[in-house]
Design a protein around this motif. Structure first.
Motif, mmCIF file in Angstrom:
data_model
loop_
_atom_site.group_PDB
_atom_site.id
_atom_site.type_symbol
_atom_site.label_atom_id
_atom_site.label_comp_id
_atom_site.label_asym_id
_atom_site.label_seq_id
_atom_site.Cartn_x
_atom_site.Cartn_y
_atom_site.Cartn_z
ATOM 1 N N VAL A 1 48.455 27.076 8.971
ATOM 2 C CA VAL A 1 49.630 26.965 10.024
ATOM 3 C C VAL A 1 51.191 27.408 9.778
ATOM 4 C CG1 VAL A 1 50.429 26.169 11.829
ATOM 5 C CG2 VAL A 1 48.503 25.816 11.381
ATOM 6 N N PRO B 1 44.682 26.633 26.439
ATOM 7 C CA PRO B 1 44.504 27.033 25.455
ATOM 8 C C PRO B 1 45.774 27.382 24.718
ATOM 9 C CG PRO B 1 41.688 27.242 26.137
ATOM 10 C CD PRO B 1 43.105 27.156 27.554
ATOM 11 N N GLY C 1 41.242 26.844 18.948
ATOM 12 C CA GLY C 1 42.094 28.256 18.691
ATOM 13 C C GLY C 1 43.602 26.986 19.282
ATOM 14 N N ARG C 2 43.436 26.178 19.049
ATOM 15 C CA ARG C 2 44.467 24.907 19.371
ATOM 16 C C ARG C 2 45.328 24.708 18.806
ATOM 17 N NH1 ARG C 2 45.140 22.279 24.974
ATOM 18 N NH2 ARG C 2 42.836 23.209 25.999
ATOM 19 N N ILE C 3 46.402 24.469 17.855
ATOM 20 C CA ILE C 3 47.252 23.916 17.259
ATOM 21 C C ILE C 3 47.534 22.279 17.991
ATOM 22 C CG2 ILE C 3 49.674 23.346 15.586
ATOM 23 C CD1 ILE C 3 49.608 26.955 15.698
ATOM 24 N N PHE D 1 47.782 21.180 8.050
ATOM 25 C CA PHE D 1 49.062 21.695 8.112
ATOM 26 C C PHE D 1 50.039 20.997 7.586
ATOM 27 C CE2 PHE D 1 45.289 24.247 9.051
ATOM 28 C CZ PHE D 1 45.053 24.938 8.472
ATOM 29 N N GLY E 1 51.456 15.953 10.512
ATOM 30 C CA GLY E 1 50.946 17.259 10.127
ATOM 31 C C GLY E 1 50.309 18.146 11.758
ATOM 32 N N VAL E 2 49.666 19.124 11.832
ATOM 33 C CA VAL E 2 48.850 19.999 12.602
ATOM 34 C C VAL E 2 47.285 20.365 12.117
ATOM 35 C CG1 VAL E 2 50.807 20.411 13.985
ATOM 36 C CG2 VAL E 2 49.929 22.217 12.458
ATOM 37 N N GLN F 1 53.066 30.552 18.852
ATOM 38 C CA GLN F 1 52.326 28.989 19.341
ATOM 39 C C GLN F 1 53.669 28.009 19.789
ATOM 40 O OE1 GLN F 1 49.034 27.513 19.402
ATOM 41 N NE2 GLN F 1 47.747 29.392 18.323
ATOM 42 N N PRO G 1 54.210 22.150 19.590
ATOM 43 C CA PRO G 1 53.641 20.835 20.484
ATOM 44 C C PRO G 1 54.747 19.795 20.576
ATOM 45 C CG PRO G 1 52.321 21.296 18.600
ATOM 46 C CD PRO G 1 53.571 21.993 17.752
ATOM 47 N N ALA H 1 45.886 21.597 29.924
ATOM 48 C CA ALA H 1 46.854 23.326 29.792
ATOM 49 C C ALA H 1 46.685 23.974 29.272
ATOM 50 C CB ALA H 1 48.195 22.858 28.772
ATOM 51 N N LEU I 1 43.953 22.413 13.277
ATOM 52 C CA LEU I 1 44.021 24.051 14.053
ATOM 53 C C LEU I 1 41.941 23.577 14.352
ATOM 54 C CD1 LEU I 1 44.199 27.015 12.357
ATOM 55 C CD2 LEU I 1 45.573 26.254 13.874
ATOM 56 N N PRO J 1 48.558 18.355 16.430
ATOM 57 C CA PRO J 1 49.815 17.374 15.570
ATOM 58 C C PRO J 1 48.901 16.011 15.794
ATOM 59 C CG PRO J 1 50.277 17.154 18.196
ATOM 60 C CD PRO J 1 49.800 18.417 18.486
ATOM 61 N N ARG K 1 48.675 27.578 24.984
ATOM 62 C CA ARG K 1 50.203 28.054 25.690
ATOM 63 C C ARG K 1 50.957 28.110 24.826
ATOM 64 N NH1 ARG K 1 52.586 22.887 25.855
ATOM 65 N NH2 ARG K 1 50.733 21.847 26.408
ATOM 66 N N LEU L 1 54.792 27.893 16.008
ATOM 67 C CA LEU L 1 53.966 27.288 14.434
ATOM 68 C C LEU L 1 52.466 28.871 15.184
ATOM 69 C CD1 LEU L 1 53.245 24.367 15.282
ATOM 70 C CD2 LEU L 1 55.251 25.304 13.700
ATOM 71 N N SER M 1 54.858 17.018 21.160
ATOM 72 C CA SER M 1 54.945 15.335 20.186
ATOM 73 C C SER M 1 55.908 15.798 18.863
ATOM 74 C CB SER M 1 53.354 15.416 19.067
ATOM 75 O OG SER M 1 53.102 15.095 20.016
ATOM 76 N N PHE M 2 56.062 17.349 18.772
ATOM 77 C CA PHE M 2 57.499 17.672 17.552
ATOM 78 C C PHE M 2 58.782 16.875 19.383
ATOM 79 C CE2 PHE M 2 53.981 19.092 14.749
ATOM 80 C CZ PHE M 2 53.865 17.905 14.159
ATOM 81 N N ARG N 1 50.454 36.610 17.561
ATOM 82 C CA ARG N 1 50.790 34.558 18.466
ATOM 83 C C ARG N 1 51.861 33.932 18.411
ATOM 84 N NH1 ARG N 1 45.792 31.855 20.564
ATOM 85 N NH2 ARG N 1 46.480 29.414 21.587
ATOM 86 N N GLU O 1 48.978 18.227 26.291
ATOM 87 C CA GLU O 1 48.460 18.201 25.303
ATOM 88 C C GLU O 1 48.251 17.953 25.140
ATOM 89 O OE1 GLU O 1 52.770 20.667 23.821
ATOM 90 O OE2 GLU O 1 52.044 18.573 22.509
ATOM 91 N N TRP O 2 47.399 17.987 23.545
ATOM 92 C CA TRP O 2 45.959 17.324 22.771
ATOM 93 C C TRP O 2 46.718 17.162 21.743
ATOM 94 C CZ3 TRP O 2 41.462 20.656 21.975
ATOM 95 C CH2 TRP O 2 40.219 21.148 23.032
ATOM 96 N N VAL O 3 46.288 15.400 21.140
ATOM 97 C CA VAL O 3 46.854 14.320 19.836
ATOM 98 C C VAL O 3 45.826 14.136 19.384
ATOM 99 C CG1 VAL O 3 48.698 13.057 19.234
ATOM 100 C CG2 VAL O 3 49.193 14.364 21.097
#
Lengths: 177, 159
Positions: free
Chosen positions: A137, A6, B56-58, B39, B50-51, A113, A116, A4, B53, B60, A8, A130, A118-119, A111, B91-93
């Motif tokens: 964050v 970066p 540039g991505r958040i 975070f 949590g998450v 975001q 995710p 995806a 960084l 989890p 999204r 977020l 996953s939540f 921005r 998505e990234w995890v």
């Protein structure tokens, strides 16, 4: 492998937000969603107790003309340790007044975001997304996410009889929309 | 006449959780990174801490050790960032791991019917039989919520 993009994210063009704390936890809310900020003390005479079964996050209700605003404890809503709460955000276009511990600052986010995927539980109703601000964050709350339609119906059914609260005279700070 | 048996070798990354090793398909790996600040904020999803960084991505952080080992990791040395699929989206995890990871080539053996949903298959390496993880079943997502709702509905129907 296709990834995806970066970012999204929901494009947000510089939205003004209020950073606030509940039980030490930092949250953000769009300042456009906050109609009024009041001190919790000022509500003591203008609110009445309410006891809705199974809904411990709402203990008080404020009357505004023919409307009832339910005061939601931010700590109870988010499952955080209990805190006294010193300020109340009256949230625009909702029937929620949110009890918080304090305002950190007002700032701007460029921005938002998406939360995710996953939540995947209640937090999807709680948060719009977020924001990454100053190397931290912060979840940006959804003003409509504090009380569901079912909870509002439960609260309406538990409303105490209408009294003249004289609430309008209490001190508060109107926020420009 | 020579009969040659060609094995269908695939690439996997072996990760270490405590004393055990697990495998993830190499194509699902983004990178292995040093632990960074997590975070945390209130939520109700189990296993998500949590998450972080990252680029540039958040991202989890999902601790899968309790599901796989039955206990939480006492030490974590890296985050293995993997790609998780959600229908058409990815998505990234970040998965906390307790040791170095290793890239290997091995033949995948299909998972059996009695295997847990998070087992995507098995491979044999260095005398060990290693679980290949099905990340989509191991990490939380909307499907989990739907399943939980369905179970709850069933319980309510049949008290």
């Amino acid at each position: 492998m296709r990834l995806a993009a970066p970012s999204r994210s929901s494009p947000v063009r510089s939205e003004q937000i209020i950073l606030f704390r509940v039980s030490g936890q930092l949250f953000a809310v769009s300042s456009a969603s906050v109609q009024e900020v009041r001190s919790a003390d000022s509500l003591s005479g203008g609110s009445s107790k309410i006891d809705a079964p199974g809904l411990s996050k709402v203990r008080h209700v404020m009357r505004r003309g023919d409307r009832s605003l339910f005061i939601v404890s931010g700590a109870a809503h988010f499952g955080l340790p209990a805190s006294p709460g010193t300020l109340v955000f009256v949230l625009r276009k909702t029937r929620t007044a949110l009890l918080i511990d304090g305002i950190e600052k007002m700032t701007t986010m460029t921005r938002l975001q998406a939360l995710p995927l996953s939540f995947c539980h209640e937090e999807r109703q709680w948060y719009r997304g977020l924001a990454a601000l100053d190397q931290t964050v912060v979840p940006v709350v959804h003003p409509e996410g504090f009380l569901s339609a079912e909870e509002l119906a439960l609260l309406d059914a538990s409303l105490p009889p209408l009294e003249n609260s004289g609430d309008e005279a209490a001190e508060g700070t109107e926020l420009a929309q | 006449m020579t009969v040659s048996t060609e094995l269908e070798l695939q690439s996997f990354v072996l990760l270490r959780l405590g004393e055990r090793r697990f495998a993830v398909r190499a194509g699902q790996i983004v990178e292995l990174v040093a632990p960074s600040r997590v975070f945390r904020f209130p939520h109700r999803t189990p296993r998500i801490e949590g998450v972080i960084l990252r680029r540039g991505r958040i991202v989890p952080v999902c601790d899968v050790s309790e599901t796989l080992l039955g206990k939480r990791l006492t030490s974590r040395r890296f985050y293995l960032i993997v790609v998780r699929h959600y229908s058409a989206q990815t998505e990234w995890v970040a998965l906390p791991v307790s040791g170095e990871c290793e890239l290997i080539n091995a033949e995948l053996m299909a998972a059996g019917k009695s295997d847990e949903p998070h087992v995507g298959g098995w491979l044999s390496h260095d005398g060990d039989v290693i679980e290949v993880l099905n990340l989509d079943a191991l990490t939380p997502g909307p499907d989990e919520l739907l399943a939980a709702t369905a179970v709850q509905g069933t319980l309510e129907t049949h008290p």
